[in-house]
Design a protein around this motif. Structure first.
Motif, short mmCIF file in Angstrom:
data_model
loop_
_atom_site.label_atom_id
_atom_site.label_comp_id
_atom_site.label_asym_id
_atom_site.label_seq_id
_atom_site.Cartn_x
_atom_site.Cartn_y
_atom_site.Cartn_z
N PRO A 175 48.97 27.22 34.30
CA PRO A 175 49.53 26.96 35.64
C PRO A 175 48.72 25.96 36.45
O PRO A 175 47.54 25.72 36.19
CB PRO A 175 49.53 28.35 36.29
N LYS A 176 49.40 25.41 37.46
CA LYS A 176 48.75 24.49 38.38
C LYS A 176 47.57 25.17 39.04
O LYS A 176 47.63 26.33 39.41
CB LYS A 176 49.75 24.04 39.44
N LEU A 210 41.47 30.35 36.10
CA LEU A 210 42.89 30.41 36.39
C LEU A 210 43.11 30.69 37.88
O LEU A 210 42.18 31.10 38.58
CB LEU A 210 43.55 31.51 35.55
N PRO A 211 44.31 30.49 38.37
CA PRO A 211 44.58 30.87 39.76
C PRO A 211 44.20 32.32 40.03
O PRO A 211 44.28 33.18 39.14
CB PRO A 211 46.10 30.65 39.88
N PHE A 240 34.67 37.83 37.52
CA PHE A 240 35.38 36.77 36.79
C PHE A 240 36.73 37.27 36.27
O PHE A 240 37.13 36.97 35.15
CB PHE A 240 34.52 36.21 35.66
N GLY A 241 37.42 38.02 37.12
CA GLY A 241 38.70 38.60 36.72
C GLY A 241 39.78 37.59 36.43
O GLY A 241 40.74 37.90 35.71
N ASN A 242 39.68 36.38 36.98
CA ASN A 242 40.68 35.35 36.73
C ASN A 242 40.14 34.23 35.83
O ASN A 242 40.65 33.11 35.84
CB ASN A 242 41.18 34.75 38.04
N PHE A 243 39.13 34.55 35.03
CA PHE A 243 38.56 33.60 34.08
C PHE A 243 38.78 34.10 32.66
O PHE A 243 38.96 35.30 32.43
CB PHE A 243 37.05 33.43 34.30
N LEU A 244 38.74 33.17 31.72
CA LEU A 244 38.74 33.56 30.31
C LEU A 244 37.98 32.51 29.50
O LEU A 244 37.84 31.37 29.92
CB LEU A 244 40.16 33.73 29.77
N ARG A 245 37.48 32.96 28.36
CA ARG A 245 36.81 32.05 27.41
C ARG A 245 37.74 31.79 26.25
O ARG A 245 38.32 32.72 25.68
CB ARG A 245 35.52 32.68 26.91
N GLY A 247 50.62 30.40 28.48
CA GLY A 247 51.08 29.82 29.73
C GLY A 247 52.29 30.56 30.29
O GLY A 247 52.38 30.81 31.52
N LYS A 248 53.22 30.96 29.44
CA LYS A 248 54.39 31.69 29.90
C LYS A 248 54.01 33.08 30.41
O LYS A 248 54.55 33.56 31.41
CB LYS A 248 55.40 31.82 28.77
N LEU A 249 53.07 33.73 29.73
CA LEU A 249 52.62 35.05 30.18
C LEU A 249 51.94 34.97 31.56
O LEU A 249 52.06 35.90 32.37
CB LEU A 249 51.65 35.66 29.17
#
Length: 469
Positions: free
Chosen positions: A390-391, A408-409, A440-445, A464-466
């Motif tokens: 997402p943007k 991520l957002p 870091f709940g809106n982060f991922l590796r 991306g769709k999820l």
């Protein structure tokens, strides 16, 4: 910062700002060399790194061109990370095991994996050396060298240090059961239950698990996504909490991919030495650099033996062989004693096979190809992030290793995303795994260490769709 790195950053800024547009042709190597006052080899290194990042692409007999905007405009996370205040016990193992169990399944797309694809590693060649060396093993020799390790392997490692400009005595090198064994031995050599240890924020989850197992307290210190731990915050934490050690990754940190500049590494070692704090340096990705030369570790600036430099062949050669080491400095005797009372020894056949492989010169050829492949795969991964996520998404562009850290957002919960992705056969490593406080709940590796194919592309599209639901 080296000249080619400075040139790389300048061109990257021009692309991300829109000054250089998708489809624009970059000046030729000769033109850039003349206009910038640098050598052609410097320009080639910069263009190679830009291509590895997915920002430009070479066309046969035509030159280098900027990729389309959707591939080039992905910004990086900026500024220091958040860090949990204070000193506190660690309790992460249940969450880590729950998430990691899913990454070990072959039917999962391995975006959450901690290892590169076995298809990129020379297992066949190693197997041939194993078959030969097993027949030649001296039974008495395997007993004589039980704890410190195979003499030929220790000498080969010392020679690799020397080639990188570090003089490390062979007697300071102890072979271990992978780097994690080395790191745990170092930890137990300088701490006791209840002590505090400084870690980066975010940090590798195995470091947190080790602190938990040893009943140690974590002190998280803010870390920059490109340049590593903040030294001012580090010194404040040392003064306030009196830690016994720092467990840091100064080169291609997991999960950020950050690379601490050499001047900052030198300042780090001076700071810790002044305060009498041991540095446990986790350097398992140091050989996986995308530039022209291997970045020097913090160990290179250690004059007092305060740095315990740990690495292994698990990330570069053979994860299952479990052969690592520590260059232990002043802590050699303590670590040797700990090894004698815990793991005792590392398997002799795997040590001998790797020593023979290193002796015939194939390792550096393998590494050159491996690094190039990883750099190109990182470019593919980042392009997919730009296309499908997402943007507002940001992602690091490390100069080595095979991870990227994605922001991520704020609305996206990556633990929830992890559970949803499993239903689609996709593994990810959600951000809360990398913090003792569950931050870091809106982060991922994401793992870039697997060959890119249509399934990987579709997996990124599915993620991306999820995120949009």
């Amino acid at each position: 910062m080296k000249r080619y790195e400075r040139l790389t950053e300048e061109i990257t800024a021009s692309i991300l700002s829109g000054l250089l547009q998708a489809g624009d042709r970059l000046p030729s190597v000769r033109q850039t060399s003349a206009s910038r006052g640098v050598s052609p080899s410097t320009v080639f290194k910069a263009y190679y790194l830009l291509e590895a990042r997915g920002l430009i692409r070479a066309r046969d007999r035509s030159g280098y061109y900027v990729l389309r905007a959707s591939q080039a405009a992905l910004p990086e996370p900026d500024g220091l990370s958040s860090a949990a205040a204070g000193r506190h016990p660690v309790d992460v193992s249940d969450n880590v095991l729950q998430v990691l169990n899913a990454t070990l399944r072959r039917d999962m797309l391995p975006f959450g994996s901690a290892f590169p694809s076995p298809s990129l590693l020379p297992y066949g060649r190693l197997a041939r050396y194993m078959a030969t060396t097993v027949q030649q093993l001296d039974p008495w020799g395997s007993i004589d060298d039980l704890s410190p390790g195979d003499p030929a392997l220790r000498r080969a490692i010392a020679l690799r240090y020397l080639a990188d400009g570090l003089t490390v005595p062979v007697d300071d090198i102890i072979i271990t059961n992978g780097a994690l064994d080395a790191l745990n031995l170092c930890l137990s050599a300088v701490t006791r239950p209840g002590d505090a240890v400084i870690v980066e924020s975010p940090t590798f989850y195995a470091a947190l698990q080790s602190l938990e197992r040893n009943q140690l307290h974590a002190i998280e210190v803010a870390t920059h996504p490109r340049e590593g731990i903040d030294l001012q915050a580090l010194e404040r934490a040392i003064v306030q909490h009196q830690p016994r050690a720092c467990w840091l990754m100064t080169t291609f940190q997991n999960p950020l991919g950050s690379l601490m500049p050499e001047a900052k590494k030198e300042a780090l070692v001076r700071l810790l030495t002044r305060h009498g704090v041991a540095l446990i340096e986790d350097d398992v990705y140091g050989e996986l650099y995308f530039g022209a030369t291997r970045p020097r570790p913090a160990k290179a600036f250690d004059t007092e033996g305060m740095v315990m430099h740990c690495s292994s062949f698990s990330k570069t050669l053979a994860p299952g062989y479990r052969v690592g080491w520590v260059a232990a400095g002043r802590y050699t005797r303590a670590i040797m004693r700990n090894k004698l009372t815990t793991s005792l020894a590392t398997a002799a056949p795997t040590q001998a096979a790797i020593a023979a492989y290193l002796a015939q010169g194939g390792y550096d050829r393998h590494l050159r190809q491996f690094r190039q492949t990883l750099a190109l795969q990182q470019g593919e991964m980042l392009q997919a992030v730009a296309r499908y996520f997402p943007k507002g998404t940001r992602a690091t562009r490390p100069l080595g290793g095979y991870f990227t850290w994605v922001e991520l957002p704020a609305r996206i919960d990556t633990l929830r995303l992890h559970r949803a992705a499993l239903d689609h056969g996709i593994s990810i490593a959600p951000g809360p795994l990398f913090s003792s406080s569950g931050a870091f709940g809106n982060f991922l590796r994401l793992n870039c260490g697997h060959p890119w194919n249509e399934a990987m592309e579709q997996g990124m599209a599915t993620l991306g769709k999820l995120m949009a639901t």
